[in-house]
Design a protein around this motif. Structure first.
Motif, mmCIF file in Angstrom:
data_model
loop_
_atom_site.group_PDB
_atom_site.id
_atom_site.type_symbol
_atom_site.label_atom_id
_atom_site.label_comp_id
_atom_site.label_asym_id
_atom_site.label_seq_id
_atom_site.Cartn_x
_atom_site.Cartn_y
_atom_site.Cartn_z
ATOM 1 N N VAL A 22 0.851 -1.183 0.000
ATOM 2 C CA VAL A 22 0.000 0.000 0.000
ATOM 3 C C VAL A 22 0.892 1.240 0.000
ATOM 4 C CG1 VAL A 22 -1.780 1.260 1.269
ATOM 5 C CG2 VAL A 22 -1.800 -1.236 1.244
ATOM 6 N N ALA A 23 0.620 2.165 -0.922
ATOM 7 C CA ALA A 23 1.379 3.412 -0.972
ATOM 8 C C ALA A 23 0.934 4.268 0.206
ATOM 9 C CB ALA A 23 1.126 4.125 -2.295
ATOM 10 N N THR A 24 1.797 4.406 1.211
ATOM 11 C CA THR A 24 1.410 5.153 2.409
ATOM 12 C C THR A 24 1.986 6.562 2.415
ATOM 13 O OG1 THR A 24 3.283 4.124 3.505
ATOM 14 C CG2 THR A 24 1.120 3.136 3.895
ATOM 15 N N GLU A 25 3.236 6.696 1.953
ATOM 16 C CA GLU A 25 3.875 8.013 1.987
ATOM 17 C C GLU A 25 4.996 8.038 0.956
ATOM 18 O OE1 GLU A 25 5.634 8.241 5.893
ATOM 19 O OE2 GLU A 25 6.228 6.155 5.792
ATOM 20 N N SER A 26 5.412 9.241 0.575
ATOM 21 C CA SER A 26 6.536 9.361 -0.352
ATOM 22 C C SER A 26 7.794 8.861 0.342
ATOM 23 C CB SER A 26 6.744 10.822 -0.752
ATOM 24 O OG SER A 26 5.617 11.276 -1.449
ATOM 25 N N GLY A 27 8.696 8.318 -0.450
ATOM 26 C CA GLY A 27 9.929 7.854 0.164
ATOM 27 C C GLY A 27 10.648 6.838 -0.680
ATOM 28 N N THR A 28 11.360 5.957 0.010
ATOM 29 C CA THR A 28 12.240 5.018 -0.673
ATOM 30 C C THR A 28 11.802 3.583 -0.407
ATOM 31 O OG1 THR A 28 13.970 6.577 -0.104
ATOM 32 C CG2 THR A 28 14.671 4.486 -1.034
#
Lengths: 158, 106
Positions: free
Chosen positions: B78-84
């Motif tokens: 699940v895409a939860t937050e921007s990042g790596t």
């Protein structure tokens, strides 16, 4: 008289020869890679809990031409929430030298309980997927597939 | 040394389920084969694959010799937050590869 006895003997011998040839052909056909210790390994994983059929869907082609590269997809019917999700999906094989194929460890952050990979198959056999859910239950699916060119057979010792 | 490919969407909306595909170049020697002289060939496989989302483990796979050469693994998160997203492959004979991908979550 003499001639007829010869004919009898010939027929009898021919019968024996045919039977022998047929049975050896039949034996050649059923020569299979032996079963591995898959049931023991599964028992060790689940302990004394029951393995329920359903919820899991194991997708493999029914007829495989090349056992070296077989696409495998497994999905589990689960809401994948923090309260109810799939912890792990275990894939087992019946006739490869080692019963474990792969284990996928998921969690609620997977969003969807579906994983795909590619596997090797040493022979025509059953493949079993077992899903371990967060409520402690185990669910499984089993697929039988026919393999025409087996993996691991190309290099017999000289 | 090792060559890996990953397919992760560059952008996603918060809450989206994103599909991730990975492929690692590795021969996955089973350890069950023999040379033509009969000598056993030692096992050399990738044993573990891990995916970390901003440092938190979201997916892990234990691999065995039954996994095909150049292991392909497809899973979702699940895409939860921007990042790596960090991907790690580890295996026999000290095999270690790490690859990262950026994702922007709107």
């Amino acid at each position: 008289m003499m001639r007829s006895r010869k004919r009898r003997t010939f027929l009898a011998l021919a019968g024996v020869a045919t039977t022998a040839a047929l049975s050896s052909a039949a034996r050649a056909q059923v020569t299979r890679t032996p079963l591995n210790n898959m049931p023991d390994v599964i028992r060790k994983l689940v302990g004394d809990k029951p393995i329920n059929p359903g919820k899991v869907k194991l997708d493999l082609p029914p007829l495989v031409e090349n056992g070296h590269l077989v696409p495998l997809t497994v999905s589990v019917d689960s809401p994948m929430t923090a309260d109810a999700h799939v912890i792990a999906i275990h894939i087992f094989t019946e006739r490869n030298p080692q019963p474990e194929m792969a284990t996928f460890r998921l969690g609620p952050r997977a969003g969807r309980a579906q994983v795909a990979t590619r596997v090797r198959l040493a022979d025509t056999q059953n493949v079993v997927a077992i899903a371990q859910l967060s409520d402690g239950t185990f669910w499984s699916d089993r697929t039988h597939l026919i393999v025409t060119l087996a993996a691991c057979l190309e290099e017999l010792p000289a | 040394m090792a060559n890996v490919r990953i397919d992760v969407p560059k952008t996603a909306r918060r809450g989206d389920i994103i599909e991730i595909k990975t492929l690692a170049a590795h021969h996955m020697e089973t350890g069950f084969r023999r040379t033509h002289l009969g000598a056993p060939i030692a096992r050399d496989i990738i044993t573990t694959f891990v995916c970390l989302y901003n440092g938190v483990e979201v997916f892990r796979a234990d691999l065995y010799p039954s996994v095909s050469a150049n292991p392909f693994i497809q899973f979702s998160t699940v895409a939860t937050e921007s990042g790596t997203l960090e991907f790690q492959w580890r295996g026999d004979n000290g095999f270690t590869v790490t690859e990262t991908a950026r994702i922007t979550v709107a």
